[in-house]
Design an enzyme around this catalytic site. Structure first.
Site, short mmCIF file in Angstrom:
data_model
loop_
_atom_site.label_atom_id
_atom_site.label_comp_id
_atom_site.label_asym_id
_atom_site.label_seq_id
_atom_site.Cartn_x
_atom_site.Cartn_y
_atom_site.Cartn_z
N ARG A 4 -20.25 -37.44 0.90
CA ARG A 4 -21.22 -38.38 0.32
C ARG A 4 -22.10 -37.65 -0.68
O ARG A 4 -22.46 -36.50 -0.48
CB ARG A 4 -22.14 -38.97 1.39
CG ARG A 4 -21.46 -39.36 2.67
CD ARG A 4 -20.59 -40.59 2.49
NE ARG A 4 -19.92 -40.89 3.73
CZ ARG A 4 -20.51 -41.47 4.77
NH1 ARG A 4 -21.75 -41.83 4.69
NH2 ARG A 4 -19.85 -41.69 5.88
N GLY A 5 -22.49 -38.40 -1.70
CA GLY A 5 -23.35 -37.85 -2.74
C GLY A 5 -22.50 -37.38 -3.90
O GLY A 5 -21.52 -36.63 -3.71
N ALA A 6 -22.87 -37.84 -5.09
CA ALA A 6 -22.03 -37.58 -6.26
C ALA A 6 -21.82 -36.09 -6.52
O ALA A 6 -20.73 -35.66 -6.91
CB ALA A 6 -22.65 -38.26 -7.48
N ALA A 7 -22.86 -35.28 -6.30
CA ALA A 7 -22.74 -33.84 -6.57
C ALA A 7 -21.71 -33.21 -5.63
O ALA A 7 -20.82 -32.46 -6.07
CB ALA A 7 -24.10 -33.16 -6.41
N ARG A 46 -13.05 -42.42 -6.82
CA ARG A 46 -14.42 -42.92 -7.02
C ARG A 46 -14.58 -43.22 -8.51
O ARG A 46 -15.07 -42.38 -9.27
CB ARG A 46 -15.45 -41.86 -6.58
CG ARG A 46 -15.32 -41.35 -5.15
CD ARG A 46 -15.31 -42.45 -4.10
NE ARG A 46 -16.46 -43.30 -4.12
CZ ARG A 46 -17.60 -43.04 -3.50
NH1 ARG A 46 -17.77 -41.94 -2.81
NH2 ARG A 46 -18.60 -43.90 -3.54
N CYS A 112 -30.28 -45.22 -0.30
CA CYS A 112 -29.00 -44.54 -0.14
C CYS A 112 -29.18 -43.05 0.18
O CYS A 112 -30.26 -42.64 0.63
CB CYS A 112 -28.10 -44.73 -1.35
SG CYS A 112 -26.36 -44.35 -1.00
N ASP A 183 -25.32 -41.95 -9.81
CA ASP A 183 -23.89 -41.67 -9.86
C ASP A 183 -23.46 -41.48 -11.31
O ASP A 183 -22.66 -40.60 -11.62
CB ASP A 183 -23.09 -42.79 -9.18
CG ASP A 183 -23.28 -42.71 -7.68
OD1 ASP A 183 -24.23 -43.33 -7.17
OD2 ASP A 183 -22.51 -42.00 -7.02
N ASN A 193 -26.01 -46.66 -9.79
CA ASN A 193 -26.28 -46.01 -8.50
C ASN A 193 -25.89 -47.00 -7.40
O ASN A 193 -25.47 -48.14 -7.68
CB ASN A 193 -27.76 -45.62 -8.41
CG ASN A 193 -28.03 -44.61 -7.31
OD1 ASN A 193 -27.33 -43.59 -7.21
ND2 ASN A 193 -29.02 -44.86 -6.48
N LYS A 194 -26.04 -46.59 -6.15
CA LYS A 194 -25.59 -47.40 -5.02
C LYS A 194 -26.14 -48.82 -5.09
O LYS A 194 -27.30 -49.03 -5.44
CB LYS A 194 -25.97 -46.71 -3.72
CG LYS A 194 -25.40 -47.32 -2.45
CD LYS A 194 -23.89 -47.51 -2.45
CE LYS A 194 -23.10 -46.32 -2.98
NZ LYS A 194 -23.09 -45.19 -2.07
N LYS A 219 -24.15 -35.97 -14.78
CA LYS A 219 -24.04 -37.40 -14.41
C LYS A 219 -24.05 -38.29 -15.66
O LYS A 219 -23.91 -39.50 -15.55
CB LYS A 219 -25.21 -37.80 -13.52
CG LYS A 219 -25.45 -36.92 -12.29
CD LYS A 219 -24.67 -37.40 -11.13
CE LYS A 219 -24.91 -36.59 -9.87
NZ LYS A 219 -26.01 -37.05 -9.06
#
Ligand code: RI2
Length: 290
Positions: A4-7, A46, A112, A183, A193-194, A219
């Protein structure tokens, strides 16, 4: 969805692609085919997060620039490591800059699970500022619960609430900052984003509460907001077949777009910048994505 988490997703994907190159058999042409196929497959997991593309691109480029298979394998691994290092450095700087935005006693709402936001909040708290956090559960995948657990483990006072309570919190609980992750940031400064973020931003604007998004430069993309694809996921995340009546369809978009005029500023490793300034700063040295 285990990562989880874009990074973290970007770092894991770059490492997975490098591993794929290192273990692939054959000569340079075979490695080139393997890295292209692997990158396509990883990108498809994703589709909304541009950071995933920026993470994979240097690994692909390394393989195509290599003169022989040994160098291709070595440089693919190195490229993944360089991206991970860039992420770490950006997260540290973002944590420092973001923490400086939060005065002692700040009451922060987040949505989130963003590793960058958790780092900011931890940095502010460890600097001795008594902050308090409210976090949305973030339906349907409950990532807000991950955030609340991480904050509680760090000793930060945290309250969990349903997503639809965000407007009530902003109007009734004296929340003075909204802090979310990112994101993707599109070329016009729109935040992707979420899902639920856009409604929180709208409420924050109505209440005059600053809305910041932590977004490292990887990003950002020059692509227009209209070309960012919003990922739609499994209906079972919302309601499993046994939990919904026959004939009920489910729509499960997992990200949304917040227009740039609702984002006070992006917290990037290059500074806390209003949307278009952040876009210009980020795109100035962004690699071209193949
Ligand atoms: P960091 C998460 O989505 C959230 O949308 C969060 O705001 C964003 O990634 C950024 O996360 P998902 O990709 O890079 O886990 O700040 O579905 O960790």
């Amino acid at each position: 969805m285990r990562i989880r988490g874009a990074a973290a997703i970007g770092c894991s994907a770059a490492q997975a692609l490098a591993d794929h190159v290192v273990t692939a058999a054959g000569g340079l042409e075979a490695l080139r085919q393997a890295v292209v196929a692997g990158a396509e497959r990883l990108r498809a997991t994703r589709p909304t997060a541009v950071s995933l593309r920026h993470a994979l691109a240097p690994v692909v480029a390394a393989v195509f620039a290599a003169p022989d298979p040994e160098v291709a394998r070595r440089d693919a691994r190195e490229a993944a490591g360089v991206f991970a290092g860039r992420v770490r450095a950006a997260q540290e700087e973002i944590a420092r800059l973001g923490a400086d935005l939060l005065p002692a006693g700040a009451r922060v709402l987040t949505h989130c699970h963003s590793t960058a936001v958790v780092d900011i909040l931890a940095a502010a708290y460890h600097a001795g500022r008594c902050i308090e956090v409210w976090t949305d559960e973030t339906r349907p995948f409950w990532q807000g619960r991950i955030t609340s657990r991480a904050l509680a483990e760090a000793g930060i006072p945290v309250t969990l609430m349903v997503d639809s309570a965000a407007h009530s919190a902003l109007t009734r609980l004296d929340i003075d900052h909204v802090l979310v992750g990112a994101d993707t940031v599109a070329g016009d400064g729109s935040l992707f984003n979420k899902v639920g973020t856009a409604a929180v931003a709208l409420s924050a604007q109505e209440c005059g509460v600053p809305f910041h998004a932590a977004a490292a430069t990887y990003k950002f993309t020059s692509e227009p907001a209209g070309s960012i694809r919003i990922e739609e996921r499994d209906p079972d995340e919302v309601a499993a077949p046994g939990e919904r009546a026959a004939g009920v369809r489910v729509w499960n978009p997992v990200f949304d777009r917040t227009p740039p005029d609702r984002v006070t500023a992006y917290i990037t490793e290059k500074g806390v910048l209003p949307p278009m300034e952040a876009v210009r700063a980020a795109l100035a040295d962004l690699e071209v994505t193949p």
